[in-house]
Enzyme design. Structure first.
Site, PDB file in Angstrom:
ATOM      1  N   GLU A  84      -9.825   7.294   3.831  1.00  0.00           N
ATOM      2  CA  GLU A  84     -10.845   6.351   4.531  1.00  0.00           C
ATOM      3  C   GLU A  84      -9.828   5.065   4.912  1.00  0.00           C
ATOM      4  O   GLU A  84      -8.777   4.820   4.154  1.00  0.00           O
ATOM      5  CB  GLU A  84     -12.108   6.089   3.755  1.00  0.00           C
ATOM      6  CG  GLU A  84     -11.419   4.713   3.001  1.00  0.00           C
ATOM      7  CD  GLU A  84     -11.015   5.351   1.773  1.00  0.00           C
ATOM      8  OE1 GLU A  84     -11.088   6.661   1.420  1.00  0.00           O
ATOM      9  OE2 GLU A  84     -10.457   4.378   0.889  1.00  0.00           O
TER      10      GLU A  84
ATOM     11  N   LYS B  56       0.750  -1.350   0.179  1.00  0.00           N
ATOM     12  CA  LYS B  56       0.172  -0.029  -0.089  1.00  0.00           C
ATOM     13  C   LYS B  56       0.836   1.180  -0.022  1.00  0.00           C
ATOM     14  O   LYS B  56       0.323   2.330  -0.628  1.00  0.00           O
ATOM     15  CB  LYS B  56      -1.070  -0.008   1.291  1.00  0.00           C
ATOM     16  CG  LYS B  56      -2.097  -0.962   1.083  1.00  0.00           C
ATOM     17  CD  LYS B  56      -3.400  -0.688   1.873  1.00  0.00           C
ATOM     18  CE  LYS B  56      -4.724  -1.424   1.671  1.00  0.00           C
ATOM     19  NZ  LYS B  56      -4.489  -2.776   1.913  1.00  0.00           N
TER      20      LYS B  56
ATOM     21  N   SER C  55       1.521  -9.736  -0.945  1.00  0.00           N
ATOM     22  CA  SER C  55       1.371  -8.358  -0.679  1.00  0.00           C
ATOM     23  C   SER C  55       1.483  -7.797   0.488  1.00  0.00           C
ATOM     24  O   SER C  55       2.015  -6.698   0.592  1.00  0.00           O
ATOM     25  CB  SER C  55      -0.069  -8.192  -1.097  1.00  0.00           C
ATOM     26  OG  SER C  55      -0.962  -9.002  -0.160  1.00  0.00           O
TER      27      SER C  55
HETATM   28  C1  LIG Z   1      -5.363  -3.783   1.425  1.00  0.00           C
HETATM   29  C2  LIG Z   1      -4.448  -5.174   1.381  1.00  0.00           C
HETATM   30  C3  LIG Z   1      -4.865  -6.004   0.041  1.00  0.00           C
HETATM   31  C4  LIG Z   1      -6.062  -5.973  -0.733  1.00  0.00           C
HETATM   32  O1  LIG Z   1      -5.919  -4.689  -1.630  1.00  0.00           O
HETATM   33  P1  LIG Z   1      -5.616  -4.886  -3.196  1.00  0.00           P
HETATM   34  O2  LIG Z   1      -6.037  -3.447  -3.532  1.00  0.00           O
HETATM   35  O3  LIG Z   1      -6.591  -5.697  -3.771  1.00  0.00           O
HETATM   36  O4  LIG Z   1      -4.211  -5.049  -3.322  1.00  0.00           O
HETATM   37  C5  LIG Z   1      -3.900  -7.191  -0.105  1.00  0.00           C
HETATM   38  N1  LIG Z   1      -2.925  -7.491   0.670  1.00  0.00           N
HETATM   39  C6  LIG Z   1      -2.679  -6.543   1.700  1.00  0.00           C
HETATM   40  C7  LIG Z   1      -1.380  -7.127   2.605  1.00  0.00           C
HETATM   41  C8  LIG Z   1      -3.403  -5.424   1.876  1.00  0.00           C
HETATM   42  O5  LIG Z   1      -2.870  -4.815   3.107  1.00  0.00           O
END
Ligand SMILES: *Cc1c(COP(=O)(O)O)cnc(C)c1O
Length: 396
Positions: free
Chosen positions: A111, A89, A378
């Site tokens: 938000e 993010k 992610s």
């Molecule tokens: C917020 C988040 C997501 C999901 O958001 P996307 O916009 O679909 O990438 C996925 N993995 C993590 C670790 C997150 O914090």
């Protein structure tokens, strides 16, 4: 081939700008700024500087040899969990807050649901000396008290939203209300590839660093492109960031994995592309989880970051054109994957990222011995350890 989105922000029939008249002025101002300043060479140079020096990029593309043995193919993990603050993010918030600064703004708002985007925004706001206010539902503030304190430590003001279900979608409404009256000095930082144009394309571009790096790294490691890219899909930003730079490489298959929660045939999931229908939510036309009257369904997922009833319009376009395949993993499959990666590689994945791993584990027969698969990790799972222990009835 035409470049997408078109000038109206459409990806095929999806996307666009469905906003009240009162929001058109800030949206158009942002659109102009993004396509002039945000795409300039100077901006990209500065953005790269912060991605390198502050976020710690490039993140490794790690060959997971133990997991590869389990799946019987070559698995590489794109380690967004090693980006500063522990997830992808931050790539987007650094990009947007830097752009806001260039636009002469002095304040940012956002938000947040679980608090991840709020923390990433507050971090970037501190970096660029911006005032910061985060809207968060009362229910979420109770569930995520640690992240509330984290945002405060970073100098942000956290405003409690007590309307509606007191969760993410109410916080979005409140942030939009703020922006209508404050846009002269304020930028609204959206956390994923949703919302009105130009947000989906802008967030995609900022997150594309994931796929650009991965492409270079896999060519260096294997001398060829991968067969599969797999990523979890909430709003769709980490997946789009990984997929987009490979869009024209037709032999690279894209797989997005949504949250099946307690099962996609129950009322407790967040599988928007697997189970939704096209409609309008938060400013754009895309798949939505809604009933026949267009009322938005409540969602459920073990991972807070995937718990959203909408999806970025570019994913809807990928789905309809067959460029990407979308599946869903249940909470139970996700918890299993969470443990498998932790034990096999010593890497505790975020529950969100565990969805991508779960697809691969549940469908390992699909992958051949010399297939190369890149999975987007992610985020890191430290934030989820308490919740997993609670679910499994382990006293801490
Ligand atoms: C917020 C988040 C997501 C999901 O958001 P996307 O916009 O679909 O990438 C996925 N993995 C993590 C670790 C997150 O914090």
């Amino acid at each position: 081939m035409i470049r997408l989105p078109d000038r109206k922000g459409r990806f095929g029939i999806y996307g666009g700008k469905f906003a009240p008249e009162t929001l058109m002025a800030p949206i158009e101002q942002l659109e102009n700024a993004y396509f002039s300043i945000g795409r300039s060479r100077q901006f990209r140079k500065e953005f790269s500087y912060y991605l390198k020096q502050y976020v710690g990029r490039p993140t490794p593309l790690y060959f997971a040899s133990n997991l590869s043995e389990i799946i019987s193919c070559k698995v590489y993990l794109k380690r967004e969990d090693l980006a500063f603050t522990g997830a992808h993010k931050i790539n987007n918030t650094v990009g947007q807050v830097l752009l806001a600064k260039k636009m002469g703004k002095t304040r940012v708002i956002a938000e947040t649901g679980a608090g991840q985007h709020g923390v990433a925004t507050a971090t970037a706001a501190a970096l660029f000396k911006m005032k910061c206010e985060i809207y968060m539902g009362e229910v979420d503030m109770q569930r995520q008290a640690l992240n509330v304190y984290r945002m405060k430590l970073l100098g942000a003001k956290v405003t409690c939203v007590k309307s509606g279900s007191r969760t993410l979608k109410d916080a979005i409404n409140e942030a939009m209300r703020d922006w209508i009256s404050s846009f002269k000095d304020t930028h609204y930082v959206i956390g994923t590839v949703v919302g009105f144009h130009p947000f989906p394309v802008m967030v995609r571009d900022f997150q594309s660093v994931i796929g650009k790096e991965a492409k270079k790294q896999i060519l260096k490691a294997e001398g060829r492109l991968p067969d599969f890219l797999i990523a979890c899909v909430g709003g769709g930003s980490n997946s789009m960031g990984l997929f987009f730079p490979f869009f024209r490489n037709k032999n690279v298959k894209f797989i997005g994995v949504e949250a099946a929660g307690k099962g996609i045939d129950t009322d407790f999931h967040a599988a928007t592309l697997c189970r939704g229908t096209p409609g309008i939510l938060h400013g754009n036309f895309s798949y939505v989880l809604q009933d026949k009257e267009g009322q938005i369904h409540p969602t459920h997922s073990v991972s807070a970051g995937l718990d959203y009833p909408g999806i970025g319009p570019e994913h809807s376009y990928y789905k309809d054109t067959g460029r990407a395949e979308y599946y869903a993993a249940t909470d139970q499959q996700v918890l299993k994957a969470f443990h498998i990666l932790s034990e096999a590689e010593g890497i505790i994945p975020a529950l969100e990222s565990s969805h991508a791993l779960a697809y691969m584990i549940e469908n390992k027969n699909r992958f051949k011995q010399d297939d190369i698969v890149i999975v987007c990790l992610s985020g890191r799972g430290d934030k989820d350890v308490n919740e997993v222990a609670r679910i499994e009835g382990i006293p801490l």
